[in-house]
Design a protein around this motif. Structure first.
Motif, PDB file in Angstrom:
ATOM      1  N   ALA A 185       0.819  -1.217   0.000  1.00 33.23           N
ATOM      2  CA  ALA A 185       0.000   0.000   0.000  1.00 33.23           C
ATOM      3  C   ALA A 185       0.852   1.267   0.000  1.00 33.23           C
ATOM      4  N   TRP A 186       2.141   1.139  -0.303  1.00 32.51           N
ATOM      5  CA  TRP A 186       3.061   2.267  -0.179  1.00 32.51           C
ATOM      6  C   TRP A 186       3.412   2.911  -1.515  1.00 32.51           C
ATOM      7  N   CYS A 187       2.529   2.940  -2.470  1.00 31.14           N
ATOM      8  CA  CYS A 187       2.886   3.529  -3.760  1.00 31.14           C
ATOM      9  C   CYS A 187       3.198   5.015  -3.637  1.00 31.14           C
ATOM     10  N   SER A 188       2.453   5.729  -2.783  1.00 30.94           N
ATOM     11  CA  SER A 188       2.685   7.162  -2.653  1.00 30.94           C
ATOM     12  C   SER A 188       4.019   7.480  -1.986  1.00 30.94           C
ATOM     13  N   PRO A 189       4.302   6.966  -0.776  1.00 25.75           N
ATOM     14  CA  PRO A 189       5.596   7.294  -0.183  1.00 25.75           C
ATOM     15  C   PRO A 189       6.786   6.754  -0.972  1.00 25.75           C
ATOM     16  N   THR A 190       6.610   5.613  -1.659  1.00 26.13           N
ATOM     17  CA  THR A 190       7.712   5.104  -2.480  1.00 26.13           C
ATOM     18  C   THR A 190       7.989   6.052  -3.643  1.00 26.13           C
TER      19      THR A 190
END
Length: 352
Positions: A185-190
């Motif tokens: 679920a970390w597409c944004s921070p990645t």
């Protein structure tokens, strides 16, 4: 389809506006574990004319928040009260970094990072409150505050070509490498970590000492932790991601583009951007109800080159028309723009 008419502005806050503090009891509104009195300094911006009838607003900001201090950002439109768009701080000071659920009335509804309006508006106003513990000598600083206003309309067309055949060397990071502890679920921070890394910034070794040694990329874990929105329950808050980038001395804001052609000058000037979109398998080969990628360039034919944190190998080439259609339809062309201070942006990306 959706097209976006937009107006965004960004500006600092005069130093004298942050010099005077007074004590205020905020009780249950405190995002810290304990509530009570805080010393505050408040800045209220002018009423800003948009130039068209808008139906959504997305504020964003950058700030320095030393330990024991935090920031509250609010927005209002004619006829409304103040909507809280974020309680934010960088660091590990016990802050419950969060948006506020349950804000809905006849004028609008706050959906995490977006104010959705019940009817069109032509102006808005922003307010920022800096807070610190009573008697503290720390001095939080609001460095920039702005908003993008958008409206649905006739689909925008255009094919600039200014950046066709150019690809920027953005480091490739994968959220899948962190799948065993939340990374799916970390597409944004990645994506944010990729762009922060592109500019040679990121957390210091001491700031990532808590990450397990076997982790393949501690900067991604750091970004996920420091963009987490308690109420939203994840790290996908748009404004929290740009505020995180700002903590490394970068300028960062959320904006919206009516087309890929409008965003191409960023790539042409050496500035990658993060695009937020949802799409179907017919459009981009798989389904997603919300995803973020870093646009790093364009092929010679104008197709999109992106670092997709959920793709094996990360680098992908996506068909231009399908990408643009999904991006503008699903998020009104929402993007994070992150760049070093003092680096000018192409005309039209920011309006004061």
């Amino acid at each position: 389809m959706i097209a976006v008419l937009l107006a965004i502005y960004g500006h600092g806050v005069p130093g004298e506006a942050q010099a005077a503090y007074r004590r205020e009891a905020i009780g249950a509104f405190s995002p810290f574990a304990r509530s009570g009195a805080w010393e505050i300094s408040r800045w209220t911006g002018p009423q800003r004319e948009i130039g068209f009838a808008a139906d959504e607003l997305v504020p964003s900001w950058t700030a320095d928040t030393p330990e024991g201090s935090w920031l509250r950002v609010e927005v209002r439109v004619p006829g409304s009260g103040w909507y809280v768009m974020g309680r934010w701080a960088y660091g590990e000071s016990g802050i419950r970094r969060t948006t506020v659920k349950g804000q809905a009335d006849a004028t609008g509804t706050v959906a995490a990072d977006v104010l959705r309006l019940s009817g069109p508006v032509t102006s808005y106003q922003l307010r920022a409150t800096l807070l610190r513990r009573p008697g503290s000598a720390v001095r939080p600083v609001l460095r920039s505050l702005g908003a993008v206003a958008s409206a649905r309309g006739v689909p925008a067309k255009g094919s600039a070509g200014a950046a066709w055949g150019r690809e920027l060397g953005v480091p490739r990071k994968s959220q899948l490498a962190h799948a065993d502890h939340g990374g799916r679920a970390w597409c944004s921070p990645t994506s944010t970590a990729m762009v922060v890394g592109y500019w040679g910034r990121g957390p210091r070794p001491a700031e990532i000492a808590w990450v397990r040694r076997s982790d393949p990329d501690p900067a991604v874990d750091h970004a996920a932790r420091h963009t987490s929105d308690r109420a939203y329950g994840g790290s996908g808050n748009w404004a929290f991601n740009t505020a995180y980038a700002g903590a490394f001395g970068l300028e960062a804001f959320v904006t919206r583009f009516p087309s890929l052609a409008a965003a191409e000058p960023l790539i042409a000037s050496g500035v990658p951007f993060v695009a937020s979109l949802s799409f179907t398998a017919e459009e981009l080969g798989r389904d997603s109800d919300g995803h973020l990628v870093v646009v790093t360039g364009f092929t010679a034919e104008g197709d999109v080159i992106a670092n997709d944190p959920a793709a094996r190998g990360v680098r992908v080439v996506l068909p231009r028309d399908a990408f643009e259609r999904a991006w503008v339809r699903s998020s009104s062309g929402t993007a994070y723009v992150i760049h070093p201070q003092g680096r000018g942006l192409p005309a039209g990306v920011v309006t004061e």
